[in-house]
Design a protein around this motif. Structure first.
Motif, PDB file in Angstrom:
ATOM      1  N   UNK A   1      -3.114   1.172  26.086  1.00  0.00           N
ATOM      2  CA  UNK A   1      -3.591   0.419  27.244  1.00  0.00           C
ATOM      3  C   UNK A   1      -5.053   0.041  27.147  1.00  0.00           C
ATOM      4  N   UNK A   2      -5.518  -0.223  25.939  1.00  0.00           N
ATOM      5  CA  UNK A   2      -6.926  -0.529  25.730  1.00  0.00           C
ATOM      6  C   UNK A   2      -7.208  -2.011  25.916  1.00  0.00           C
ATOM      7  N   UNK A   3      -8.366  -2.307  26.486  1.00  0.00           N
ATOM      8  CA  UNK A   3      -8.841  -3.685  26.555  1.00  0.00           C
ATOM      9  C   UNK A   3      -9.572  -4.009  25.254  1.00  0.00           C
ATOM     10  N   UNK A   4      -9.447  -5.241  24.802  1.00  0.00           N
ATOM     11  CA  UNK A   4     -10.109  -5.624  23.553  1.00  0.00           C
ATOM     12  C   UNK A   4     -10.186  -7.143  23.490  1.00  0.00           C
TER      13      UNK A   4
ATOM     14  N   UNK B   1      -1.869  -2.268  14.515  1.00  0.00           N
ATOM     15  CA  UNK B   1      -2.998  -2.020  15.417  1.00  0.00           C
ATOM     16  C   UNK B   1      -2.732  -2.641  16.775  1.00  0.00           C
ATOM     17  N   UNK B   2      -2.143  -3.819  16.789  1.00  0.00           N
ATOM     18  CA  UNK B   2      -1.807  -4.462  18.052  1.00  0.00           C
ATOM     19  C   UNK B   2      -0.890  -3.577  18.888  1.00  0.00           C
ATOM     20  N   UNK B   3       0.099  -2.976  18.245  1.00  0.00           N
ATOM     21  CA  UNK B   3       1.024  -2.089  18.962  1.00  0.00           C
ATOM     22  C   UNK B   3       0.277  -0.883  19.517  1.00  0.00           C
ATOM     23  N   UNK B   4      -0.575  -0.257  18.718  1.00  0.00           N
ATOM     24  CA  UNK B   4      -1.285   0.917  19.225  1.00  0.00           C
ATOM     25  C   UNK B   4      -2.167   0.536  20.416  1.00  0.00           C
TER      26      UNK B   4
ATOM     27  N   UNK C   1      -5.972   9.324  31.036  1.00  0.00           N
ATOM     28  CA  UNK C   1      -7.156   8.597  31.468  1.00  0.00           C
ATOM     29  C   UNK C   1      -7.578   7.615  30.391  1.00  0.00           C
ATOM     30  N   UNK C   2      -7.745   6.372  30.778  1.00  0.00           N
ATOM     31  CA  UNK C   2      -8.114   5.359  29.798  1.00  0.00           C
ATOM     32  C   UNK C   2      -9.559   5.548  29.368  1.00  0.00           C
ATOM     33  N   UNK C   3      -9.782   5.561  28.060  1.00  0.00           N
ATOM     34  CA  UNK C   3     -11.117   5.655  27.511  1.00  0.00           C
ATOM     35  C   UNK C   3     -11.738   4.266  27.496  1.00  0.00           C
TER      36      UNK C   3
END
Length: 223
Positions: free
Chosen positions: A29-32, A21-24, A2-4
């Motif tokens: 699957x985080x939006x930023x 950090x970009x890879x993580x 589940x995406x936080x």
């Protein structure tokens, strides 16, 4: 998984530490919102950025929901993994292993390879003694990693973790650093496996500068 939901701002440049950090972020699957700094122009020393990270280095993550600001790439990886559950070790023993190899990258791989890069590409003078020293030290670290990877699929064990992400972005630069890694087949296997991951490819691509996402926008966006 589940995406936080996290409202993140990511300050970076196309360097091994920024790429981690970009890879993580892609793995999770985080939006930023990404802000690319031009290090050659000294944007990391801009007063607006120093308000975010007084050390004046990338990467930095800001949780805009809470105002929490995290710098130092190892700390960011640990925080993001804990916050999201992505690549989070299942046991205390596994977590200790991850942290050990993560700190090994931060304390040994990054400094040695970083100095080698500087004397090869950043210095205005040629220092053969320094280049020889840092090449030897860097190859010693490749040997350490190769031995470890002869015993397990990944650095902390049989599972891919943030320790692998952290080491990968540095150890993949062997050609740029004029290092011969032929004697280290386990490192070569590991580099190939990680480089084939879609999230890794996406993270490396996303590290490239984004036109318009410049330092002059920090104040209006963050303050």
């Amino acid at each position: 998984m589940t995406q936080v939901k996290i409202d993140l701002a990511f300050y970076t440049a196309d360097t091994p530490n920024g790429q981690k950090i970009s890879i993580f972020l892609k793995e999770a699957g985080l939006a930023y919102k990404q802000f690319n700094l031009d290090l050659d122009k000294g944007e990391q020393r801009h007063p607006d950025f120093l308000k975010i990270n007084p050390i004046g280095k990338i990467p930095v993550i800001v949780d805009r929901q809470t105002g929490l600001r995290i710098f130092e790439s190892g700390a960011i990886l640990s925080w993001l993994s804990s916050k999201t559950g992505c690549l989070l070790p299942a046991t205390e023993a596994e977590n200790v292993a991850v942290q050990q190899w993560l700190f090994f990258q931060v304390g040994s791989i990054g400094p040695m390879l970083g100095q080698l890069w500087w004397f090869l590409h950043g210095s205005r003078t040629v220092n053969d003694e320094a280049i020889k020293r840092y090449q030897e030290q860097s190859l010693r670290l490749y040997q350490v990693v190769d031995k470890r990877l002869s015993e397990s699929a990944f650095l902390a064990g049989e599972n891919y973790t943030i320790a692998d992400i952290a080491a990968f972005t540095w150890l993949r630069t062997w050609d740029e650093l004029r290092l011969n890694i032929t004697p280290y087949p386990h490192v070569k296997r590991w580099l190939h496996v990680i480089a084939a991951r879609p999230a890794v490819q996406a993270g490396l691509h996303a590290s490239k500068p984004i036109p318009g996402a410049r330092i002059e926008r920090l104040t209006s966006s963050e303050e």
